[in-house]
Design a protein around this motif. Structure first.
Motif, short mmCIF file in Angstrom:
data_model
loop_
_atom_site.label_atom_id
_atom_site.label_comp_id
_atom_site.label_asym_id
_atom_site.label_seq_id
_atom_site.Cartn_x
_atom_site.Cartn_y
_atom_site.Cartn_z
N ILE A 163 4.55 3.96 -10.98
CA ILE A 163 4.43 2.53 -11.31
C ILE A 163 3.53 1.93 -10.23
O ILE A 163 3.93 1.80 -9.07
CB ILE A 163 5.79 1.82 -11.32
CG1 ILE A 163 6.69 2.40 -12.40
CG2 ILE A 163 5.62 0.32 -11.54
CD1 ILE A 163 8.09 1.80 -12.43
N SER A 164 2.30 1.60 -10.57
CA SER A 164 1.34 1.08 -9.59
C SER A 164 0.14 0.50 -10.32
O SER A 164 0.07 0.51 -11.55
CB SER A 164 0.91 2.18 -8.61
OG SER A 164 0.23 3.22 -9.30
N ASP A 165 -0.83 0.01 -9.54
CA ASP A 165 -2.00 -0.64 -10.15
C ASP A 165 -3.17 0.31 -10.38
O ASP A 165 -4.24 -0.12 -10.78
CB ASP A 165 -2.46 -1.83 -9.30
CG ASP A 165 -3.11 -1.42 -7.99
OD1 ASP A 165 -2.97 -0.23 -7.59
OD2 ASP A 165 -3.76 -2.27 -7.37
N GLY A 166 -2.97 1.61 -10.11
CA GLY A 166 -4.04 2.58 -10.29
C GLY A 166 -4.99 2.66 -9.13
O GLY A 166 -5.89 3.50 -9.11
N ARG A 167 -4.82 1.82 -8.13
CA ARG A 167 -5.67 1.83 -6.94
C ARG A 167 -4.85 2.00 -5.66
O ARG A 167 -5.28 1.60 -4.57
CB ARG A 167 -6.49 0.54 -6.87
CG ARG A 167 -7.59 0.49 -7.92
CD ARG A 167 -8.39 -0.80 -7.86
NE ARG A 167 -7.71 -1.87 -8.58
CZ ARG A 167 -8.17 -3.11 -8.67
NH1 ARG A 167 -9.31 -3.44 -8.05
NH2 ARG A 167 -7.51 -4.02 -9.35
N GLY A 168 -3.64 2.55 -5.82
CA GLY A 168 -2.84 2.87 -4.64
C GLY A 168 -1.89 1.78 -4.19
O GLY A 168 -1.29 1.90 -3.12
N GLY A 198 -6.47 4.55 3.70
CA GLY A 198 -7.10 5.08 2.50
C GLY A 198 -6.32 6.20 1.87
O GLY A 198 -5.37 6.75 2.42
N MET A 199 -6.76 6.57 0.66
CA MET A 199 -6.09 7.60 -0.10
C MET A 199 -6.24 8.98 0.53
O MET A 199 -5.51 9.91 0.18
CB MET A 199 -6.66 7.63 -1.53
CG MET A 199 -6.56 6.28 -2.25
SD MET A 199 -4.86 5.80 -2.57
CE MET A 199 -4.51 6.89 -3.94
N ASN A 221 0.85 -1.18 0.00
CA ASN A 221 0.00 0.00 0.00
C ASN A 221 0.90 1.24 0.00
O ASN A 221 1.62 1.50 0.96
CB ASN A 221 -0.90 -0.02 1.24
CG ASN A 221 -1.93 1.08 1.24
OD1 ASN A 221 -1.78 2.08 0.54
ND2 ASN A 221 -2.98 0.92 2.02
N LEU A 222 0.86 2.00 -1.07
CA LEU A 222 1.80 3.11 -1.24
C LEU A 222 1.68 4.19 -0.19
O LEU A 222 2.66 4.86 0.13
CB LEU A 222 1.63 3.71 -2.64
CG LEU A 222 2.31 2.93 -3.77
CD1 LEU A 222 1.76 3.34 -5.12
CD2 LEU A 222 3.82 3.10 -3.72
N VAL A 223 0.50 4.40 0.36
CA VAL A 223 0.34 5.49 1.32
C VAL A 223 1.02 5.19 2.65
O VAL A 223 1.14 6.08 3.49
CB VAL A 223 -1.15 5.82 1.56
CG1 VAL A 223 -1.83 6.21 0.26
CG2 VAL A 223 -1.88 4.66 2.23
N THR A 224 1.50 3.97 2.83
CA THR A 224 2.21 3.62 4.06
C THR A 224 3.72 3.76 3.92
O THR A 224 4.46 3.43 4.85
CB THR A 224 1.87 2.19 4.50
OG1 THR A 224 2.35 1.27 3.52
CG2 THR A 224 0.37 2.01 4.67
N PHE A 225 4.19 4.25 2.76
CA PHE A 225 5.62 4.42 2.51
C PHE A 225 5.88 5.85 2.03
O PHE A 225 4.98 6.51 1.52
CB PHE A 225 6.12 3.43 1.45
CG PHE A 225 5.99 1.99 1.86
CD1 PHE A 225 6.95 1.39 2.65
CD2 PHE A 225 4.88 1.24 1.47
CE1 PHE A 225 6.83 0.06 3.04
CE2 PHE A 225 4.76 -0.09 1.85
CZ PHE A 225 5.73 -0.67 2.63
#
Length: 303
Positions: free
Chosen positions: A65-70, A285-286, A52-56
């Protein structure tokens, strides 16, 4: 075949192999043979690791570079057309004399929050170069595997190019002088070990594996799973098939001046393989980005 669940942490204790030693002699190989083939992954490709990108740190930049959902994905099982299995190492054991074994200094780029290449081949007590191509800080941690836990080989920050700004990439601007200063590190493996893993201390989805070899008779399977090893002295040898998630031993006979075909089929493992997998019901969440968006402008990853 022995499958191993691998977690990138201080408990990297599950992978043991015989470490490189001195004593290889380079000679002229006359009328040597070759080994060629295709490595194929049979069955359904396992799910990738998920973060989960928001945790880094640097969620927006690294989310290019991601799946479009974070979520940022890391797929150890890289499979191409016709199920060709990339990044599998084929290496001969116990060859003491053969073609020249030149010194090598592999180069690893930290680019778009990803290490390239994913697999490197090294010689023990020689060097590797690591360079930061991103406008964000990376902290490089390399661990040697061991039954008793990991041993740190090096832990260094990667300097950024002074010419880079995050907005250059987010706005699509042309970027020159992207590379920071190369960091050179010497690989000194302990006796009886030849595998290490490298990760970023800030971005856990940045991962690269290194294998120290004893001789030049090895190959890494390409995008379509093919490989080739040449100038092999005739004889019968033990060959190790290695990937961060598996190891396998085979015996092959090489004949003088002949090409030996060895196609390698590997059954895809089933079930959950890692601690980190994508979740559709994420706890974070985002909204934590306070209005910023994660947009996969470099690569839209598939789950």
């Amino acid at each position: 075949m022995k499958w191993m669940t691998v977690m990138i942490s201080l408990s990297l204790g599950g992978i043991i192999a015989t470490g490189p030693t001195w004593g290889y002699e380079g000679i002229t190989v006359n009328n040597g043979g070759s080994l060629t083939g295709i490595v194929t992954l049979l069955g359904k490709t396992p799910k990738p690791k998920g973060y989960n990108l928001v945790t880094f740190p640097d969620a927006v930049y690294c989310g290019r570079i991601s799946d479009g959902r974070g979520w940022r994905l890391l797929q150890p099982f890289r499979v191409g057309d016709n199920q060709g299995f990339k990044n599998v190492v084929i290496q001969f054991q116990k060859i003491k004399r053969g073609k020249p074994f030149p010194k090598m200094t592999p180069r690893i780029e930290a680019k778009d929050c990803r290490f390239d290449p994913y697999i490197i081949i090294v010689r023990n007590r020689e060097k590797i170069n690591i360079v930061n191509m991103d406008p964000v800080l990376h902290d490089i941690q390399a661990y040697e595997t061991s039954r008793l836990g990991a041993r740190v080989l090096f832990n260094v920050p990667l300097p950024m190019s002074k010419y880079l700004r995050k907005e250059h990439f987010l706005d699509g601007a042309s970027v020159k002088k992207r590379a920071g200063r190369d960091m050179t590190q010497k690989i000194k493996m302990s006796k009886g070990r030849n595998i290490f893993v490298m990760q970023c201390g800030f971005h856990a989805y940045m991962e690269s594996w290194g294998l120290a070899v004893k001789n030049p008779y090895y190959a890494v399977s390409t995008d379509d799973g093919t490989y080739a090893i040449t100038d092999i002295p005739p004889g019968t040898y033990q060959v190790t098939i290695w990937h961060p998630m598996l190891t396998k031993e085979l015996t092959v006979t090489i004949k003088a001046g002949k090409e030996t075909k060895l196609n390698i089929d590997i059954d895809a493992p089933k079930g959950r393989l890692y601690a980190n997998e994508v979740s559709d019901n994420t706890r974070f969440g985002m909204e934590l980005l306070q209005g910023s968006r994660i947009t996969p402008t470099v690569e839209l990853q598939k789950r």
